[in-house]
Design a protein around this motif. Structure first.
Motif, mmCIF file in Angstrom:
data_model
loop_
_atom_site.group_PDB
_atom_site.id
_atom_site.type_symbol
_atom_site.label_atom_id
_atom_site.label_comp_id
_atom_site.label_asym_id
_atom_site.label_seq_id
_atom_site.Cartn_x
_atom_site.Cartn_y
_atom_site.Cartn_z
ATOM 1 N N VAL A 108 16.879 -11.159 0.765
ATOM 2 C CA VAL A 108 16.919 -10.020 1.687
ATOM 3 C C VAL A 108 17.304 -8.830 0.757
ATOM 4 C CG1 VAL A 108 18.502 -8.899 3.174
ATOM 5 C CG2 VAL A 108 17.965 -11.103 3.760
ATOM 6 N N ASN A 109 18.041 -8.757 -0.191
ATOM 7 C CA ASN A 109 18.349 -7.743 -1.229
ATOM 8 C C ASN A 109 17.087 -7.197 -1.722
ATOM 9 O OD1 ASN A 109 20.947 -7.305 -0.392
ATOM 10 N ND2 ASN A 109 21.859 -8.519 -2.142
ATOM 11 N N LEU A 110 16.222 -8.250 -2.030
ATOM 12 C CA LEU A 110 14.910 -8.019 -2.876
ATOM 13 C C LEU A 110 14.185 -7.160 -2.205
ATOM 14 C CD1 LEU A 110 12.946 -8.351 -5.107
ATOM 15 C CD2 LEU A 110 12.485 -10.332 -4.550
ATOM 16 N N HIS A 111 13.878 -7.677 -0.783
ATOM 17 C CA HIS A 111 12.979 -6.737 0.098
ATOM 18 C C HIS A 111 13.498 -5.486 0.169
ATOM 19 C CE1 HIS A 111 9.871 -9.543 1.431
ATOM 20 N NE2 HIS A 111 10.767 -10.448 1.584
ATOM 21 N N LEU A 112 15.053 -5.011 0.397
ATOM 22 C CA LEU A 112 15.504 -3.953 0.410
ATOM 23 C C LEU A 112 15.363 -3.168 -0.653
ATOM 24 C CD1 LEU A 112 19.170 -4.909 1.547
ATOM 25 C CD2 LEU A 112 17.217 -4.014 3.084
ATOM 26 N N MET A 113 15.218 -3.477 -1.883
ATOM 27 C CA MET A 113 15.279 -2.764 -3.092
ATOM 28 C C MET A 113 13.605 -2.543 -3.341
ATOM 29 S SD MET A 113 18.083 -2.629 -4.536
ATOM 30 C CE MET A 113 19.130 -2.680 -3.132
ATOM 31 N N LEU A 114 12.725 -3.600 -2.656
ATOM 32 C CA LEU A 114 11.211 -2.958 -3.125
ATOM 33 C C LEU A 114 10.892 -2.062 -1.894
ATOM 34 C CD1 LEU A 114 9.897 -6.992 -2.874
ATOM 35 C CD2 LEU A 114 9.815 -5.307 -4.668
ATOM 36 N N THR A 115 11.501 -1.985 -0.795
ATOM 37 C CA THR A 115 11.370 -0.887 0.433
ATOM 38 C C THR A 115 11.514 0.268 -0.487
ATOM 39 O OG1 THR A 115 11.851 -2.341 2.230
ATOM 40 C CG2 THR A 115 12.338 -0.019 2.622
ATOM 41 N N SER A 116 12.750 0.365 -1.259
ATOM 42 C CA SER A 116 13.088 1.711 -1.774
ATOM 43 C C SER A 116 12.458 2.073 -3.080
ATOM 44 C CB SER A 116 14.584 1.673 -2.067
ATOM 45 O OG SER A 116 15.421 1.616 -1.067
ATOM 46 N N VAL A 145 3.881 -6.774 -0.293
ATOM 47 C CA VAL A 145 2.829 -5.888 -0.380
ATOM 48 C C VAL A 145 1.553 -6.068 0.533
ATOM 49 C CG1 VAL A 145 0.495 -6.256 -1.918
ATOM 50 C CG2 VAL A 145 2.843 -6.220 -3.058
ATOM 51 N N ARG A 146 1.818 -7.433 1.468
ATOM 52 C CA ARG A 146 0.768 -7.195 2.449
ATOM 53 C C ARG A 146 1.402 -6.453 3.642
ATOM 54 N NH1 ARG A 146 0.485 -12.564 2.551
ATOM 55 N NH2 ARG A 146 -1.732 -12.375 1.517
ATOM 56 N N SER A 147 2.671 -6.515 3.851
ATOM 57 C CA SER A 147 3.143 -5.469 4.897
ATOM 58 C C SER A 147 3.045 -4.053 4.557
ATOM 59 C CB SER A 147 4.495 -5.645 4.865
ATOM 60 O OG SER A 147 5.385 -5.033 4.083
ATOM 61 N N ARG A 148 2.543 -3.869 3.589
ATOM 62 C CA ARG A 148 2.087 -2.332 3.138
ATOM 63 C C ARG A 148 0.641 -2.439 3.326
ATOM 64 N NH1 ARG A 148 5.785 0.476 -0.134
ATOM 65 N NH2 ARG A 148 7.829 -0.373 -0.073
ATOM 66 N N GLY A 149 0.003 -3.194 3.796
ATOM 67 C CA GLY A 149 -1.296 -3.054 4.037
ATOM 68 C C GLY A 149 -2.187 -3.240 2.811
ATOM 69 N N LEU A 150 -1.627 -3.782 1.676
ATOM 70 C CA LEU A 150 -2.293 -4.015 0.396
ATOM 71 C C LEU A 150 -2.645 -5.378 0.157
ATOM 72 C CD1 LEU A 150 -0.171 -1.612 -1.686
ATOM 73 C CD2 LEU A 150 -2.431 -1.162 -1.079
ATOM 74 N N ASP A 151 -3.440 -6.006 -0.621
ATOM 75 C CA ASP A 151 -3.953 -7.279 -0.883
ATOM 76 C C ASP A 151 -3.195 -7.779 -2.194
ATOM 77 O OD1 ASP A 151 -5.270 -9.600 -1.664
ATOM 78 O OD2 ASP A 151 -7.339 -8.812 -1.654
ATOM 79 N N PRO A 152 -2.291 -8.663 -2.079
ATOM 80 C CA PRO A 152 -1.470 -9.386 -3.233
ATOM 81 C C PRO A 152 -2.453 -9.720 -4.401
ATOM 82 C CG PRO A 152 -0.740 -10.161 -1.166
ATOM 83 C CD PRO A 152 -2.041 -9.528 -0.923
ATOM 84 N N SER A 153 -3.488 -10.438 -4.182
ATOM 85 C CA SER A 153 -4.500 -10.475 -5.041
ATOM 86 C C SER A 153 -4.889 -9.484 -6.015
ATOM 87 C CB SER A 153 -5.553 -11.638 -4.857
ATOM 88 O OG SER A 153 -6.427 -10.585 -3.783
ATOM 89 N N GLU A 154 -4.877 -8.287 -5.478
ATOM 90 C CA GLU A 154 -5.305 -7.232 -6.329
ATOM 91 C C GLU A 154 -4.331 -6.369 -6.915
ATOM 92 O OE1 GLU A 154 -7.578 -4.840 -3.474
ATOM 93 O OE2 GLU A 154 -9.257 -6.283 -3.283
ATOM 94 N N VAL A 155 -3.025 -6.583 -6.255
ATOM 95 C CA VAL A 155 -1.946 -5.538 -6.349
ATOM 96 C C VAL A 155 -1.019 -6.413 -7.321
ATOM 97 C CG1 VAL A 155 0.278 -4.391 -5.351
ATOM 98 C CG2 VAL A 155 -1.943 -4.134 -4.405
ATOM 99 N N ILE A 156 -0.700 -7.640 -7.119
ATOM 100 C CA ILE A 156 0.386 -8.390 -7.968
ATOM 101 C C ILE A 156 -0.373 -8.865 -9.376
ATOM 102 C CG2 ILE A 156 1.885 -10.280 -8.356
ATOM 103 C CD1 ILE A 156 2.077 -10.120 -5.185
ATOM 104 N N LEU A 157 0.124 -8.265 -10.625
ATOM 105 C CA LEU A 157 -0.142 -8.688 -12.142
ATOM 106 C C LEU A 157 0.747 -9.554 -12.537
ATOM 107 C CD1 LEU A 157 -2.258 -8.648 -14.198
ATOM 108 C CD2 LEU A 157 -0.912 -6.438 -14.893
ATOM 109 N N ALA A 158 0.218 -10.908 -12.814
ATOM 110 C CA ALA A 158 1.260 -11.970 -13.544
ATOM 111 C C ALA A 158 0.890 -12.197 -14.842
ATOM 112 C CB ALA A 158 1.306 -13.247 -12.361
ATOM 113 N N VAL A 159 1.954 -12.186 -15.591
ATOM 114 C CA VAL A 159 1.640 -12.070 -16.973
ATOM 115 C C VAL A 159 1.946 -13.709 -17.210
ATOM 116 C CG1 VAL A 159 2.182 -11.617 -19.498
ATOM 117 C CG2 VAL A 159 2.448 -9.743 -17.338
ATOM 118 N N LYS A 160 0.828 -14.347 -17.940
ATOM 119 C CA LYS A 160 1.005 -15.620 -18.321
ATOM 120 C C LYS A 160 1.277 -15.788 -19.811
ATOM 121 C CE LYS A 160 -2.416 -17.019 -14.601
ATOM 122 N NZ LYS A 160 -3.518 -17.617 -14.387
#
Length: 423
Positions: A108-116, A145-160
């Motif tokens: 819940v807190n993570l979603h709140l922080m992402l909103t801000s 990300v999806r709730s903002r109308g964006l595509d997670p596969s394009e927006v989220i960059l995961a370092v491996k």
């Protein structure tokens, strides 16, 4: 030169000279068949402080004797309960009291922080994270990300990690920030990886992100109460954590949030609730959200007082022990487990790979062990010998010697059980 010894006498001597040895007495150690278990699973759920039941009973008595007036009456009114935790929480995460608040639950807190703090704009829409982070964080980022109308596969960059490596090199994360500085809106990742046990260099990551005007936040679920943290000095924008692992505040215990003071006066968007409303005016019940100053302004609903009571009881133990002292013992305890495991590897043709970095500054209590063969059998053998650890498919055992209640002799016993398994 390593001065450890793989003998019970040596381990007992370490316990006798341990300045924190009496803190174990403040916890209830699980038993099976009348025998205390060796509990090495504080990375998943910390043990119950003996003071927890009394803390709950106190608030039950307030409820019984005062009813709703418990919010306002007595020497510790419920209305201000979150404030009773702030001083120690601030010390644990390296913050100012105004920057921290116990509230809600972690995701819940993570979603709140992402909103801000996640504000995609123009070309800057991407979030940098680490591959294989805790699933809840992955799901939170994906759905947010999806709730903002964006595509997670394009927006989220995961370092491996690099091929053949288990952990991430700091330079790989810094390079990913540099290479994507024009498209990144946020760096959001765990501070300590739940699976490998790696503590990331949060100071360097925050500094690199700030250099390019990128906001940065951390999930400290496995770091709070475990690894050294200096969130204020590092300039981290926000952080969230849970309290039921190393902070020993009970299953599903209250979460916590950090918001750096540089963001307190910023006109940030937020999802609000009435408990985050200006405390002096909260009961006016007027429209138009007026936030409390600092991290308190991100609170949502009426807090769960019984959960906060347990949290406060546990924090009192941390205040007494001191994070620096706990960290010093932790380095020694985990170092001793590593020493014993390396001895076993030398004796039996390396059956175990320690995924967790060997440098103390790059790990907390936990060691993550990849077992080459019969890993589940080894885990079951540990369990049959009253050793409680954590199994992760397909072949990982996580063990976390916790300085508040684990002993050197217990670590030695773990080593002996593993050695006997391979004999």
């Amino acid at each position: 030169m390593n001065i450890h010894q793989s003998t019970r006498t040596y381990a007992q001597q370490q316990d006798q000279t341990d300045p924190l040895r009496t803190f174990r007495e403040q916890f209830l150690i699980p038993e099976k068949d009348g025998q205390p278990q060796l509990y090495f699973c504080g990375n998943s759920l910390g043990l119950q402080p003996k003071s927890a039941r009394e803390a709950i009973e106190r608030e039950m008595n307030v409820w019984q004797n005062h009813g709703v007036e418990g919010w306002f009456e007595g020497d510790q009114p419920w209305l201000y309960y979150h404030k009773y935790c702030k001083e120690t929480l601030a010390e644990i995460v390296g913050a100012k009291p105004s920057e921290v608040c116990p509230m809600n639950n972690l995701t819940v807190n993570l979603h709140l922080m992402l909103t801000s703090f996640y504000q995609p704009k123009g070309d800057r829409t991407r979030i940098l994270t680490v591959a294989g982070d805790f699933p809840s964080d992955q799901y939170a980022l994906e759905t947010h990300v999806r709730s903002r109308g964006l595509d997670p596969s394009e927006v989220i960059l995961a370092v491996k990690p690099q091929e053949g490596e288990y952990t991430l090199q700091t330079e790989a994360i810094l390079n990913a920030i540099r290479e994507n500085e024009r498209s990144l809106a946020l760096v959001m990742m765990s501070g300590l990886h739940y699976y490998t046990g790696q503590v990331f260099n949060m100071k360097a990551i925050a500094a690199e992100a700030q250099k390019w005007g990128i906001r940065v936040g951390f999930d400290l679920a496995h770091a709070a109460g475990n690894a050294p943290l200096h969130l204020h000095d590092w300039g981290v924008d926000f952080a969230v954590w849970c309290s039921y692992k190393y902070l020993n505040s009970g299953p599903g215990g209250v979460s916590g949030s950090f918001v750096h003071e540089k963001n307190h006066d910023a006109n940030l968007p937020r999802l609000a609730g009435w408990w985050g409303y200006d405390e002096d005016r909260r009961f006016e019940m007027t429209p138009g959200f007026v936030p409390m100053p600092g991290a308190d302004g991100w609170q949502l609903s009426t807090p769960t007082i019984l959960a906060l009571a347990v949290h406060r009881a546990s924090l009192a133990i941390f205040a007494e022990a001191g994070m620096r002292n706990l960290r010093n013992k932790s380095v020694k305890l985990t170092g001793y487990l590593e020493f014993l495991l390396k001895g076993i590897n030398g004796e039996f043709d390396n059956p175990i790979t320690i995924m967790t970095p060997t440098e103390p500054e790059a790990r907390g209590c936990q060691l993550s062990l990849l077992v080459r063969k019969d890993g589940k059998k080894l885990f079951d053998d540990l369990t049959q010998n009253q050793i409680i650890g954590d199994w992760r498919e397909p072949n990982c055992i996580r063990l976390a010697p916790t300085p508040l209640y684990n002993t050197f002799e217990e670590v030695w016993q773990v080593g002996e059980v593993i050695r006997e398994f391979y004999q």
